[in-house]
Design a protein around this motif. Structure first.
Motif, short mmCIF file in Angstrom:
data_model
loop_
_atom_site.label_atom_id
_atom_site.label_comp_id
_atom_site.label_asym_id
_atom_site.label_seq_id
_atom_site.Cartn_x
_atom_site.Cartn_y
_atom_site.Cartn_z
N SER A 172 0.81 -1.22 0.00
CA SER A 172 0.00 0.00 0.00
C SER A 172 0.85 1.27 0.00
CB SER A 172 -0.92 0.02 1.21
OG SER A 172 -0.18 0.21 2.40
N VAL A 173 2.16 1.14 0.08
CA VAL A 173 3.04 2.32 0.17
C VAL A 173 3.08 3.05 -1.16
CG1 VAL A 173 5.44 3.06 0.49
CG2 VAL A 173 4.47 1.29 1.96
N GLU A 174 2.87 4.35 -1.10
CA GLU A 174 3.03 5.24 -2.25
C GLU A 174 3.98 6.35 -1.85
OE1 GLU A 174 -1.13 6.34 -2.88
OE2 GLU A 174 -1.06 5.16 -4.72
N VAL A 175 4.95 6.67 -2.71
CA VAL A 175 5.95 7.69 -2.41
C VAL A 175 5.82 8.82 -3.43
CG1 VAL A 175 8.42 8.17 -2.21
CG2 VAL A 175 7.51 5.97 -1.42
N PHE A 176 5.80 10.04 -2.91
CA PHE A 176 5.72 11.23 -3.74
C PHE A 176 6.91 12.13 -3.43
CE2 PHE A 176 1.51 9.60 -3.38
CZ PHE A 176 0.89 9.89 -4.58
N VAL A 177 7.53 12.66 -4.47
CA VAL A 177 8.60 13.63 -4.32
C VAL A 177 8.14 14.90 -5.01
CG1 VAL A 177 11.00 14.20 -4.84
CG2 VAL A 177 10.37 11.85 -4.23
N ASP A 178 8.05 15.98 -4.25
CA ASP A 178 7.53 17.25 -4.78
C ASP A 178 6.21 17.02 -5.53
OD1 ASP A 178 9.50 18.80 -3.67
OD2 ASP A 178 10.77 18.77 -5.45
N ASP A 179 5.31 16.29 -4.91
CA ASP A 179 3.97 16.00 -5.43
C ASP A 179 3.93 15.12 -6.67
OD1 ASP A 179 2.61 17.33 -3.38
OD2 ASP A 179 2.90 19.25 -4.38
N GLN A 180 5.07 14.51 -7.04
CA GLN A 180 5.09 13.58 -8.18
C GLN A 180 5.32 12.17 -7.63
OE1 GLN A 180 7.98 14.45 -11.20
NE2 GLN A 180 7.36 12.72 -12.45
N LYS A 181 4.42 11.24 -7.99
CA LYS A 181 4.54 9.87 -7.52
C LYS A 181 5.74 9.20 -8.18
CE LYS A 181 2.00 5.57 -7.01
NZ LYS A 181 0.70 4.90 -7.22
N ILE A 182 6.55 8.52 -7.36
CA ILE A 182 7.67 7.75 -7.90
C ILE A 182 7.48 6.28 -7.49
CG2 ILE A 182 9.28 9.70 -7.90
CD1 ILE A 182 10.55 8.44 -5.39
N THR A 183 8.01 5.39 -8.31
CA THR A 183 7.83 3.96 -8.05
C THR A 183 9.15 3.21 -7.95
OG1 THR A 183 7.60 3.52 -10.42
CG2 THR A 183 5.57 3.90 -9.17
N THR A 184 10.27 3.89 -8.14
CA THR A 184 11.59 3.25 -8.04
C THR A 184 12.53 4.14 -7.23
OG1 THR A 184 12.37 4.31 -10.07
CG2 THR A 184 11.32 2.14 -10.30
N GLY A 185 13.66 3.57 -6.87
CA GLY A 185 14.70 4.34 -6.18
C GLY A 185 14.66 4.21 -4.67
N TYR A 186 13.71 3.46 -4.15
CA TYR A 186 13.60 3.27 -2.71
C TYR A 186 13.24 1.81 -2.42
CZ TYR A 186 8.56 3.47 -3.54
OH TYR A 186 7.30 3.24 -4.00
N THR A 187 13.45 1.42 -1.18
CA THR A 187 13.13 0.07 -0.73
C THR A 187 12.21 0.17 0.48
OG1 THR A 187 15.33 -0.66 -1.41
CG2 THR A 187 14.11 -2.11 0.05
N VAL A 188 11.21 -0.67 0.51
CA VAL A 188 10.34 -0.79 1.69
C VAL A 188 10.85 -2.00 2.47
CG1 VAL A 188 8.00 -1.15 2.54
CG2 VAL A 188 8.37 0.15 0.42
N LYS A 189 11.33 -1.76 3.68
CA LYS A 189 11.89 -2.83 4.50
C LYS A 189 10.97 -3.12 5.68
CE LYS A 189 16.66 -1.73 3.36
NZ LYS A 189 17.99 -1.43 3.90
N THR A 190 10.65 -4.39 5.86
CA THR A 190 9.83 -4.78 7.00
C THR A 190 10.63 -5.58 8.02
OG1 THR A 190 9.05 -6.72 5.79
CG2 THR A 190 7.66 -4.75 5.72
N SER A 191 11.85 -5.94 7.67
CA SER A 191 12.77 -6.57 8.63
C SER A 191 13.82 -5.53 8.95
CB SER A 191 13.42 -7.81 8.02
OG SER A 191 12.46 -8.80 7.77
N THR A 192 13.75 -4.96 10.13
CA THR A 192 14.66 -3.87 10.48
C THR A 192 15.47 -4.23 11.72
OG1 THR A 192 13.07 -2.76 11.91
CG2 THR A 192 12.98 -2.21 9.57
N SER A 193 16.59 -3.60 11.86
CA SER A 193 17.46 -3.87 13.01
C SER A 193 17.15 -2.95 14.19
CB SER A 193 18.92 -3.70 12.60
OG SER A 193 19.15 -2.39 12.15
N ASP A 194 16.33 -1.93 13.97
CA ASP A 194 16.06 -0.96 15.05
C ASP A 194 14.64 -1.06 15.62
OD1 ASP A 194 14.68 0.07 12.92
OD2 ASP A 194 15.65 2.01 12.93
N LYS A 195 14.01 -2.21 15.42
CA LYS A 195 12.69 -2.51 15.99
C LYS A 195 11.56 -1.66 15.42
CE LYS A 195 14.67 -4.41 20.16
NZ LYS A 195 14.68 -4.47 21.60
#
Length: 83
Positions: A37-60
């Motif tokens: 369900s994650v949607e990322v916008f940069v300066d109001d423009q939706k982007i679909t690449t260049g980032y990772t959604v991580k659900t296994s994290t080392s900082d809880k």
């Protein structure tokens, strides 16, 4: 439950050769994070690449949205919104 994370980059962003940028969040008990369900916008423009959604994290955190090098995704950005 819809929610939004919002952030900005510093005024001297253009002077960096590489820029690591991440959002960390911990959900309240009883909620389940849906990474599709994650949607990322940069300066109001939706982007679909260049980032990772991580659900296994080392900082809880429940999840992280990570740009290993934001400058590879956008040349100049002033604001981010994540839904």
């Amino acid at each position: 439950v819809p929610f939004r994370l919002q952030g900005t980059v510093p005024a001297d962003y253009a002077s960096y050769k590489k820029y690591y940028y991440a959002f960390h969040d911990v959900e309240e008990k009883g909620l389940t994070f849906d990474s599709t369900s994650v949607e990322v916008f940069v300066d109001d423009q939706k982007i679909t690449t260049g980032y990772t959604v991580k659900t296994s994290t080392s900082d809880k955190c429940t999840f992280e949205i990570v740009f290993d090098d934001l400058k590879q995704t956008v040349s100049l950005a002033s604001s981010f919104r994540i839904f």
